[in-house]
Write a protein that holds these residues in place. Structure first.
Motif, PDB file in Angstrom:
ATOM      1  N   TYR A  67     -34.504  40.008 -56.386  1.00 34.55           N
ATOM      2  CA  TYR A  67     -33.799  38.811 -55.929  1.00 34.55           C
ATOM      3  C   TYR A  67     -34.793  37.687 -55.656  1.00 34.55           C
ATOM      4  CZ  TYR A  67     -31.526  35.494 -52.854  1.00 34.55           C
ATOM      5  OH  TYR A  67     -31.066  34.329 -52.283  1.00 34.55           O
ATOM      6  N   GLY A  68     -35.898  38.016 -55.009  1.00 35.41           N
ATOM      7  CA  GLY A  68     -36.902  36.998 -54.752  1.00 35.41           C
ATOM      8  C   GLY A  68     -37.429  36.356 -56.022  1.00 35.41           C
ATOM      9  N   ASN A  69     -37.375  37.091 -57.104  1.00 36.08           N
ATOM     10  CA  ASN A  69     -37.882  36.646 -58.399  1.00 36.08           C
ATOM     11  C   ASN A  69     -36.818  35.956 -59.254  1.00 36.08           C
ATOM     12  OD1 ASN A  69     -40.272  36.738 -60.155  1.00 36.08           O
ATOM     13  ND2 ASN A  69     -39.070  38.082 -61.471  1.00 36.08           N
ATOM     14  N   TYR A  70     -35.573  35.884 -58.758  1.00 36.10           N
ATOM     15  CA  TYR A  70     -34.489  35.503 -59.666  1.00 36.10           C
ATOM     16  C   TYR A  70     -34.611  34.066 -60.172  1.00 36.10           C
ATOM     17  CZ  TYR A  70     -31.300  32.526 -56.900  1.00 36.10           C
ATOM     18  OH  TYR A  70     -30.717  31.495 -56.220  1.00 36.10           O
ATOM     19  N   GLY A  71     -35.182  33.168 -59.367  1.00 34.63           N
ATOM     20  CA  GLY A  71     -35.380  31.794 -59.835  1.00 34.63           C
ATOM     21  C   GLY A  71     -36.345  31.737 -61.008  1.00 34.63           C
ATOM     22  N   THR A 120     -36.884  34.164 -63.054  1.00 35.68           N
ATOM     23  CA  THR A 120     -36.199  34.798 -64.184  1.00 35.68           C
ATOM     24  C   THR A 120     -35.345  33.784 -64.923  1.00 35.68           C
ATOM     25  OG1 THR A 120     -36.112  36.872 -62.938  1.00 35.68           O
ATOM     26  CG2 THR A 120     -34.651  36.679 -64.838  1.00 35.68           C
ATOM     27  N   LEU A 121     -34.569  33.014 -64.178  1.00 35.53           N
ATOM     28  CA  LEU A 121     -33.715  31.994 -64.797  1.00 35.53           C
ATOM     29  C   LEU A 121     -34.543  30.968 -65.567  1.00 35.53           C
ATOM     30  CD1 LEU A 121     -31.190  31.344 -61.878  1.00 35.53           C
ATOM     31  CD2 LEU A 121     -30.617  32.268 -64.133  1.00 35.53           C
ATOM     32  N   GLN A 122     -35.645  30.521 -64.966  1.00 33.01           N
ATOM     33  CA  GLN A 122     -36.449  29.481 -65.611  1.00 33.01           C
ATOM     34  C   GLN A 122     -37.211  30.017 -66.824  1.00 33.01           C
ATOM     35  OE1 GLN A 122     -38.394  26.455 -62.993  1.00 33.01           O
ATOM     36  NE2 GLN A 122     -37.718  27.808 -61.331  1.00 33.01           N
ATOM     37  N   THR A 123     -37.646  31.262 -66.752  1.00 34.36           N
ATOM     38  CA  THR A 123     -38.337  31.855 -67.898  1.00 34.36           C
ATOM     39  C   THR A 123     -37.388  32.031 -69.069  1.00 34.36           C
ATOM     40  OG1 THR A 123     -39.869  33.025 -66.424  1.00 34.36           O
ATOM     41  CG2 THR A 123     -39.689  33.832 -68.695  1.00 34.36           C
ATOM     42  N   ALA A 124     -36.207  32.562 -68.803  1.00 40.25           N
ATOM     43  CA  ALA A 124     -35.217  32.734 -69.871  1.00 40.25           C
ATOM     44  C   ALA A 124     -34.826  31.390 -70.478  1.00 40.25           C
ATOM     45  CB  ALA A 124     -33.989  33.452 -69.324  1.00 40.25           C
ATOM     46  N   GLU A 125     -34.682  30.367 -69.633  1.00 42.40           N
ATOM     47  CA  GLU A 125     -34.309  29.037 -70.118  1.00 42.40           C
ATOM     48  C   GLU A 125     -35.420  28.434 -70.978  1.00 42.40           C
ATOM     49  OE1 GLU A 125     -32.297  25.470 -70.735  1.00 42.40           O
ATOM     50  OE2 GLU A 125     -31.541  27.394 -69.977  1.00 42.40           O
ATOM     51  N   ARG A 126     -36.651  28.596 -70.554  1.00 45.07           N
ATOM     52  CA  ARG A 126     -37.776  28.010 -71.293  1.00 45.07           C
ATOM     53  C   ARG A 126     -37.877  28.580 -72.708  1.00 45.07           C
ATOM     54  NH1 ARG A 126     -43.088  25.809 -69.616  1.00 45.07           N
ATOM     55  NH2 ARG A 126     -44.633  26.211 -71.248  1.00 45.07           N
ATOM     56  N   PHE A 132     -21.183  42.246 -74.149  1.00 42.49           N
ATOM     57  CA  PHE A 132     -20.056  41.473 -74.674  1.00 42.49           C
ATOM     58  C   PHE A 132     -20.217  39.957 -74.539  1.00 42.49           C
ATOM     59  CE2 PHE A 132     -18.392  45.701 -73.769  1.00 42.49           C
ATOM     60  CZ  PHE A 132     -17.728  45.981 -74.947  1.00 42.49           C
ATOM     61  N   TRP A 133     -21.050  39.513 -73.613  1.00 42.71           N
ATOM     62  CA  TRP A 133     -21.327  38.081 -73.436  1.00 42.71           C
ATOM     63  C   TRP A 133     -22.826  37.893 -73.257  1.00 42.71           C
ATOM     64  CZ3 TRP A 133     -17.415  40.724 -70.841  1.00 42.71           C
ATOM     65  CH2 TRP A 133     -16.104  40.376 -71.158  1.00 42.71           C
ATOM     66  N   PRO A 134     -23.628  38.287 -74.231  1.00 41.68           N
ATOM     67  CA  PRO A 134     -25.086  38.346 -74.042  1.00 41.68           C
ATOM     68  C   PRO A 134     -25.718  37.006 -73.679  1.00 41.68           C
ATOM     69  CG  PRO A 134     -24.486  38.571 -76.368  1.00 41.68           C
ATOM     70  CD  PRO A 134     -23.224  38.699 -75.588  1.00 41.68           C
ATOM     71  N   GLU A 135     -25.148  35.919 -74.144  1.00 42.88           N
ATOM     72  CA  GLU A 135     -25.726  34.611 -73.859  1.00 42.88           C
ATOM     73  C   GLU A 135     -25.590  34.230 -72.380  1.00 42.88           C
ATOM     74  OE1 GLU A 135     -21.410  33.953 -74.444  1.00 42.88           O
ATOM     75  OE2 GLU A 135     -22.926  35.195 -75.408  1.00 42.88           O
ATOM     76  N   LYS A 136     -24.758  34.952 -71.646  1.00 45.25           N
ATOM     77  CA  LYS A 136     -24.530  34.635 -70.231  1.00 45.25           C
ATOM     78  C   LYS A 136     -25.138  35.672 -69.291  1.00 45.25           C
ATOM     79  CE  LYS A 136     -20.324  32.140 -71.387  1.00 45.25           C
ATOM     80  NZ  LYS A 136     -18.871  31.961 -71.191  1.00 45.25           N
ATOM     81  N   ASN A 137     -25.878  36.619 -69.857  1.00 44.69           N
ATOM     82  CA  ASN A 137     -26.308  37.756 -69.056  1.00 44.69           C
ATOM     83  C   ASN A 137     -27.340  37.414 -67.995  1.00 44.69           C
ATOM     84  OD1 ASN A 137     -28.044  40.796 -69.235  1.00 44.69           O
ATOM     85  ND2 ASN A 137     -25.938  40.627 -68.525  1.00 44.69           N
ATOM     86  N   VAL A 138     -28.285  36.546 -68.309  1.00 49.47           N
ATOM     87  CA  VAL A 138     -29.319  36.209 -67.329  1.00 49.47           C
ATOM     88  C   VAL A 138     -28.686  35.484 -66.139  1.00 49.47           C
ATOM     89  CG1 VAL A 138     -31.463  34.954 -66.916  1.00 49.47           C
ATOM     90  CG2 VAL A 138     -31.111  36.115 -69.101  1.00 49.47           C
ATOM     91  N   ALA A 139     -27.824  34.523 -66.422  1.00 54.44           N
ATOM     92  CA  ALA A 139     -27.143  33.798 -65.347  1.00 54.44           C
ATOM     93  C   ALA A 139     -26.258  34.739 -64.538  1.00 54.44           C
ATOM     94  CB  ALA A 139     -26.309  32.657 -65.929  1.00 54.44           C
TER      95      ALA A 139
END
Length: 206
Positions: A15-19, A21-27, A103-110
């Protein structure tokens, strides 16, 4: 080539790392696929009920996580973890993550990030279907279809397979790996700053 993120939805450090994670996946969303593998840290024989003693242990470590990562833990969470009747079972939220990934892989990180925030910020019980409904609405995932798959034997089997796969990659969480196709490189284990993560990935791509 892909990024492989081994985590557990009941892992405070994840959880502490989740921000990050989101930014890495987005980049790297247009160049490197991002695969999440839940690890089953509190599953099977490791399922527990919360207790006052566990709450004290969690709070001590959560403060360390917040201080290092800057990720806020909610007051509702600290109240929630003192409830003795709540079961700690990674299988349920992991199965939700596996379902969305299939089933919705493009939304999995979010989705995975939102699931963690439901517990660690809003103090919600990840064992309950109700907890996932607002996340599904926010991400535009059809609830009836999600719950049909989520409760299916196939997704329960797929979740166990994910746990086995996670064990092949890592024994501590979070762990971020880069699979180049010819080798698997360690990018992050535990917590690293976003700058360190990006630097290691870029160096690996040269």
């Amino acid at each position: 080539m892909k990024l492989i993120y081994v985590m557990d939805p009941l892992c405070g450090w994840c959880y502490g790392n989740y921000g990050n994670t989101l930014q890495t996946a987005e980049r790297y969303k247009d160049s490197i696929p991002f695969e999440i593998i839940p690890a089953g840290m509190w599953a099977g024989q490791n399922v527990r009920k919360q207790s006052k003693q566990m709450a004290a242990y969690f709070m001590k470590h959560d403060q360390q996580i917040a201080n290092l990562t800057g990720t806020a833990f909610g007051d509702a969470y600290f109240k929630f973890i003192s409830q003795d009747e709540v079961v700690l079972d990674s299988e349920v939220p992991s199965r939700a993550i596996v379902t969305v990934q299939q089933f919705w892989p493009e939304k999995n990180v979010a989705f995975a990030a939102a699931v963690q925030k439901e517990r660690y910020f809003y103090g919600k019980d990840l064992n309950l279907d109700l907890t996932y409904q607002e996340i599904l609405d926010a991400l535009g995932i059809e609830k009836d279809l999600f719950f049909k798959h989520f409760h299916s034997p196939e997704m329960k089997t797929a979740t166990q397979e994910a746990f086995a796969k996670a064990a092949d990659y890592a024994m501590s969480y979070p762990t971020l790996l880069l699979d180049t196709g010819s080798e698997i490189l360690l990018i992050e284990q535990g917590y690293s700053s976003l700058e360190e993560i990006f630097s290691r990935i870029e160096t690996s791509l040269v």
